[in-house]
Design a protein around this motif. Structure first.
Motif, mmCIF file in Angstrom:
data_model
loop_
_atom_site.group_PDB
_atom_site.id
_atom_site.type_symbol
_atom_site.label_atom_id
_atom_site.label_comp_id
_atom_site.label_asym_id
_atom_site.label_seq_id
_atom_site.Cartn_x
_atom_site.Cartn_y
_atom_site.Cartn_z
ATOM 1 N N LEU A 1 0.816 -1.214 0.000
ATOM 2 C CA LEU A 1 0.000 0.000 0.000
ATOM 3 C C LEU A 1 0.847 1.259 0.000
ATOM 4 O O LEU A 1 0.317 2.361 -0.045
ATOM 5 C CB LEU A 1 -0.948 0.007 1.202
ATOM 6 N N GLY A 2 2.169 1.117 0.084
ATOM 7 C CA GLY A 2 3.054 2.272 0.045
ATOM 8 C C GLY A 2 3.262 2.942 1.386
ATOM 9 O O GLY A 2 3.732 4.066 1.441
ATOM 10 N N PHE A 3 2.924 2.267 2.471
ATOM 11 C CA PHE A 3 3.114 2.834 3.802
ATOM 12 C C PHE A 3 4.412 2.320 4.395
ATOM 13 O O PHE A 3 4.668 1.126 4.389
ATOM 14 C CB PHE A 3 1.982 2.437 4.759
ATOM 15 N N THR A 4 5.185 3.217 4.912
ATOM 16 C CA THR A 4 6.359 2.814 5.672
ATOM 17 C C THR A 4 5.917 2.589 7.117
ATOM 18 O O THR A 4 4.844 3.048 7.516
ATOM 19 C CB THR A 4 7.438 3.900 5.624
ATOM 20 N N PRO A 5 6.736 1.906 7.904
ATOM 21 C CA PRO A 5 6.379 1.761 9.318
ATOM 22 C C PRO A 5 6.194 3.121 10.018
ATOM 23 O O PRO A 5 5.327 3.260 10.879
ATOM 24 C CB PRO A 5 7.553 0.987 9.915
ATOM 25 N N ALA A 6 6.953 4.113 9.612
ATOM 26 C CA ALA A 6 6.803 5.448 10.206
ATOM 27 C C ALA A 6 5.446 6.051 9.831
ATOM 28 O O ALA A 6 4.809 6.720 10.652
ATOM 29 C CB ALA A 6 7.936 6.357 9.756
#
Length: 190
Positions: free
Chosen positions: A3-8
């Motif tokens: 989904l293009g989300f980084t952990p941050a």
């Protein structure tokens, strides 16, 4: 599926959601508490004079729509600037108030007052804690932003929002017109 989300990004979005969720629950509780204090036992009878979140949660307005706004409609999670969120409406019977018109207006403006109070407390605490730990500025800045957005949403002159309740109270909109518009205003926001 990426989904293009980084952990941050996920962390920032979840922190934002938890802060928003807490503000919404405090607003609903304050409205139920004030209605109860002014003589309407309806919120107490419905189990709404509580900080326990479950009675206040609306699946669409407290969970689904805010998460969609946070994770899918924002250009960058660090600067979330728009969301739609609400809780279950607090059941109020204005006929139970000692002064129905005035006390109904007060209960409708309680959420707005809670948001103003939370924003002020966040600004003061954030300013004091920033001197010792600058990393807290992000949390308190987010709280200020959330409550500022809730204040703006509350003051929109669209029934059944508190801004329109004020207009109705002072005679700028009739009772009949208020409820005609309120019936469809949810669709307009969507």
């Amino acid at each position: 599926m990426d989904l293009g989300f980084t952990p941050a990004d996920l962390r920032a979005g979840l922190i934002f959601y938890l802060l928003l969720f807490s503000c919404l629950i405090l607003r609903a509780f304050s409205q139920a508490w004030l209605a109860d204090r002014l003589g309407d036992r309806t919120p107490r009878d419905e189990g709404r004079v509580t900080l326990y979140p479950v009675p206040h949660v609306d699946l669409l307005g407290t969970v689904i729509l805010p998460l969609i706004c946070i994770f899918f409609l924002q250009p960058r999670l660090g600067s979330i600037n728009f969301f739609l969120a609400w809780t279950n409406p607090v059941p109020i019977n204005a006929a139970n108030f000692r002064n129905p018109q005035k006390h109904y207006l007060f209960t409708q403006l309680t959420g707005l007052g809670m948001s103003v109070g939370l924003a002020l407390i966040s600004a003061i605490l954030g300013g004091l804690l920033y001197r010792t730990n600058p990393q807290t500025a992000e949390i308190f800045g987010t709280l200020i932003g959330i409550n500022a957005m809730l204040i703006v949403l509350d003051m929109l002159p669209v029934p059944p929002l508190p801004g329109a309740v004020v207009l109705r109270h002072f005679g700028f909109i009739s009772e009949e017109r208020f409820w005609q518009i309120a019936r469809w205003s949810g669709l307009v926001f969507m």
